[in-house]
Scaffold this motif. Structure first.
Motif, PDB file in Angstrom:
ATOM      1  N   VAL A  30     -14.416 -29.429  15.703  1.00  0.00           N
ATOM      2  CA  VAL A  30     -13.935 -30.751  15.293  1.00  0.00           C
ATOM      3  C   VAL A  30     -13.885 -30.850  13.772  1.00  0.00           C
ATOM      4  O   VAL A  30     -12.903 -31.342  13.196  1.00  0.00           O
ATOM      5  CB  VAL A  30     -14.840 -31.852  15.882  1.00  0.00           C
ATOM      6  N   PHE A  31     -14.922 -30.375  13.122  1.00  0.00           N
ATOM      7  CA  PHE A  31     -15.008 -30.481  11.664  1.00  0.00           C
ATOM      8  C   PHE A  31     -13.887 -29.699  10.976  1.00  0.00           C
ATOM      9  O   PHE A  31     -13.295 -30.165  10.000  1.00  0.00           O
ATOM     10  CB  PHE A  31     -16.370 -29.962  11.199  1.00  0.00           C
ATOM     11  N   ILE A  32     -13.580 -28.519  11.494  1.00  0.00           N
ATOM     12  CA  ILE A  32     -12.567 -27.661  10.865  1.00  0.00           C
ATOM     13  C   ILE A  32     -11.179 -27.914  11.438  1.00  0.00           C
ATOM     14  O   ILE A  32     -10.197 -28.050  10.710  1.00  0.00           O
ATOM     15  CB  ILE A  32     -12.938 -26.172  11.053  1.00  0.00           C
ATOM     16  N   GLY A  33     -11.102 -27.992  12.764  1.00  0.00           N
ATOM     17  CA  GLY A  33      -9.804 -27.973  13.420  1.00  0.00           C
ATOM     18  C   GLY A  33      -8.993 -29.244  13.304  1.00  0.00           C
ATOM     19  O   GLY A  33      -7.763 -29.188  13.186  1.00  0.00           O
ATOM     20  N   VAL A  34      -9.651 -30.408  13.341  1.00  0.00           N
ATOM     21  CA  VAL A  34      -8.903 -31.669  13.308  1.00  0.00           C
ATOM     22  C   VAL A  34      -8.109 -31.788  12.015  1.00  0.00           C
ATOM     23  O   VAL A  34      -6.917 -32.131  12.019  1.00  0.00           O
ATOM     24  CB  VAL A  34      -9.863 -32.865  13.478  1.00  0.00           C
ATOM     25  N   ARG A  35      -8.744 -31.496  10.897  1.00  0.00           N
ATOM     26  CA  ARG A  35      -8.056 -31.598   9.606  1.00  0.00           C
ATOM     27  C   ARG A  35      -6.888 -30.613   9.525  1.00  0.00           C
ATOM     28  O   ARG A  35      -5.806 -30.955   9.033  1.00  0.00           O
ATOM     29  CB  ARG A  35      -9.051 -31.347   8.476  1.00  0.00           C
ATOM     30  N   LEU A  36      -7.099 -29.393  10.003  1.00  0.00           N
ATOM     31  CA  LEU A  36      -6.019 -28.407   9.964  1.00  0.00           C
ATOM     32  C   LEU A  36      -4.853 -28.826  10.848  1.00  0.00           C
ATOM     33  O   LEU A  36      -3.688 -28.674  10.471  1.00  0.00           O
ATOM     34  CB  LEU A  36      -6.551 -27.040  10.403  1.00  0.00           C
ATOM     35  N   GLU A  37      -5.157 -29.359  12.028  1.00  0.00           N
ATOM     36  CA  GLU A  37      -4.081 -29.779  12.920  1.00  0.00           C
ATOM     37  C   GLU A  37      -3.310 -30.962  12.344  1.00  0.00           C
ATOM     38  O   GLU A  37      -2.088 -31.054  12.503  1.00  0.00           O
ATOM     39  CB  GLU A  37      -4.644 -30.145  14.292  1.00  0.00           C
ATOM     40  N   GLN A  38      -3.994 -31.868  11.673  1.00  0.00           N
ATOM     41  CA  GLN A  38      -3.313 -32.997  11.048  1.00  0.00           C
ATOM     42  C   GLN A  38      -2.348 -32.532   9.962  1.00  0.00           C
ATOM     43  O   GLN A  38      -1.295 -33.133   9.758  1.00  0.00           O
ATOM     44  CB  GLN A  38      -4.343 -33.962  10.453  1.00  0.00           C
ATOM     45  N   GLN A  39      -2.692 -31.469   9.274  1.00  0.00           N
ATOM     46  CA  GLN A  39      -1.855 -30.993   8.179  1.00  0.00           C
ATOM     47  C   GLN A  39      -0.737 -30.069   8.638  1.00  0.00           C
ATOM     48  O   GLN A  39       0.362 -30.102   8.080  1.00  0.00           O
ATOM     49  CB  GLN A  39      -2.715 -30.270   7.142  1.00  0.00           C
ATOM     50  N   PHE A  40      -0.998 -29.239   9.655  1.00  0.00           N
ATOM     51  CA  PHE A  40      -0.039 -28.194  10.010  1.00  0.00           C
ATOM     52  C   PHE A  40       0.506 -28.302  11.429  1.00  0.00           C
ATOM     53  O   PHE A  40       1.381 -27.526  11.801  1.00  0.00           O
ATOM     54  CB  PHE A  40      -0.681 -26.815   9.814  1.00  0.00           C
ATOM     55  N   GLY A  41       0.006 -29.217  12.223  1.00  0.00           N
ATOM     56  CA  GLY A  41       0.539 -29.394  13.564  1.00  0.00           C
ATOM     57  C   GLY A  41      -0.172 -28.556  14.610  1.00  0.00           C
ATOM     58  O   GLY A  41      -0.858 -27.582  14.306  1.00  0.00           O
TER      59      GLY A  41
END
Length: 344
Positions: free
Chosen positions: A156-167
């Motif tokens: 959650v800490f790493i993946g949510v931010r990455l998904e918000q930025q790159f899909g």
């Protein structure tokens, strides 16, 4: 008005195009000013992510892992196998979902037999029994509640931010491919124990964060601080992997896979290319990415394909990675006065 004054006014209008009929724009206040040079800050935060995606895949991964763990505990059914003086299940109020005795599994989870039954990574089953599907299924299994909670919080800490930025597509590909890459490297070096967990996939996300920072180096303001912080986090997590019974080969394999995929999938366009519609025709950018980004893309893709092909060939030929790299065993466990690595 005197003739001299009228002549002076006409000369002034001729020397200053902003005054007089030919120099006026339609508003009557002179020609429009030249557009200011484009700088990165002109585009604001949205330049880093032209479209802000809603994160749904990472939460779905978390839900899927939790469901798989509940199913694992249901299949494990500790009370049905708790006969004997040393077979006391933990948290018996959970009934069929209660945990194995802590002496067998200190992470509050199922038995190794159950994990093996449901798809854990095991060299002989992958290679000799041709159960290659275990390279993928093992990343959805966890050894216990502690193991599951640590991995899901990190996801959650790493993946949510990455998904918000790159899909979700790119992050989903990185997550799954990194998990498989970690499984392949683990199988090459570990033969005498099973392995489960999403750690390889998580390290892939960390690796992609590092390569994303490097390939998009010019757009960051505090790039050195970001790089040092990220390297520190990666080093700490890899250092934990040298403890006994931690599959650091899955961590390393996942990290390398995600690192290369980050160069392939997470390169950001140049700012001037994003703002090309607002620029004069002669000043528009014709290249979406910088030359070094194209070079890193080609090199990383080639290394990724070559690495996967070579690793899979060696794995299914039955090669032992330890025969080709004697010191690599220390990536998984370093013997000390407190523990031995003989049984790892």
């Amino acid at each position: 008005m005197a003739i001299g004054d009228d002549l002076e006014n006409r000369m002034s209008a001729k020397n200053h195009p902003g005054i007089g009929s030919k120099g006026l724009d339609r508003s009557g206040f002179g020609p429009p000013p030249r557009p200011a040079p484009l700088v990165y800050s002109d585009l604001g935060d949205d330049a880093l992510s032209p479209s802000q995606w809603t994160s749904w895949l990472v939460p779905m991964f978390v839900v899927a892992n939790v469901i798989v763990f509940v199913v694992t505990m249901f299949v494990n059914n500790c009370p049905a196998h708790s006969h004997g003086p040393n077979r006391h299940c933990v948290a018996t109020f959970l009934g069929r979902l209660s945990f194995e005795p802590l002496r067998n599994n200190p992470l509050f989870g199922p038995s190794s037999r159950t994990l093996e039954k449901l798809g854990s990574l095991q060299w002989d089953k992958v290679v000799e029994k041709h159960e290659a599907w275990r390279l993928l299924t093992c990343i959805w299994l966890h050894a216990g509640v502690i193991h599951l909670a640590a991995n899901m919080l990190s996801l959650v800490f790493i993946g949510v931010r990455l998904e918000q930025q790159f899909g979700f597509v790119r992050i989903g590909v990185i997550y799954l491919m990194s998990g498989i890459g970690g499984s392949i490297l683990s199988s090459l070096f570990i033969r005498n124990s099973i392995s489960v967990g999403a750690s390889g996939a998580l390290f892939g996300l960390l690796g992609s964060m590092l390569s994303e920072l490097l390939t998009n180096w010019t757009i960051y303001s505090n790039k050195i601080a970001a790089l040092l912080t990220l390297l520190f986090v990666i080093a700490i997590n890899l250092a934990i992997g040298i403890l006994p019974h931690v599959d650091n080969f899955a961590h390393v394999g996942g990290f390398l896979t995600g690192f290369l995929l980050g160069f392939v999938l997470l390169a950001r366009p140049q700012f001037k290319w994003l703002a090309r519609e607002n620029m004069p025709q002669g000043r528009r950018m014709t290249s979406k990415y910088k030359p070094y980004q194209y070079l890193l893309w080609l090199l990383s893709l080639a290394l990724l394909v070559l690495g996967f092909v070579m690793a899979l060939v060696l794995l299914f030929k039955g090669e032992d990675g330890n025969d080709h790299c004697r010191w690599c065993r220390y990536l998984r466990c370093i013997p000390t006065s407190r523990w031995s690595c003989d049984d790892v």
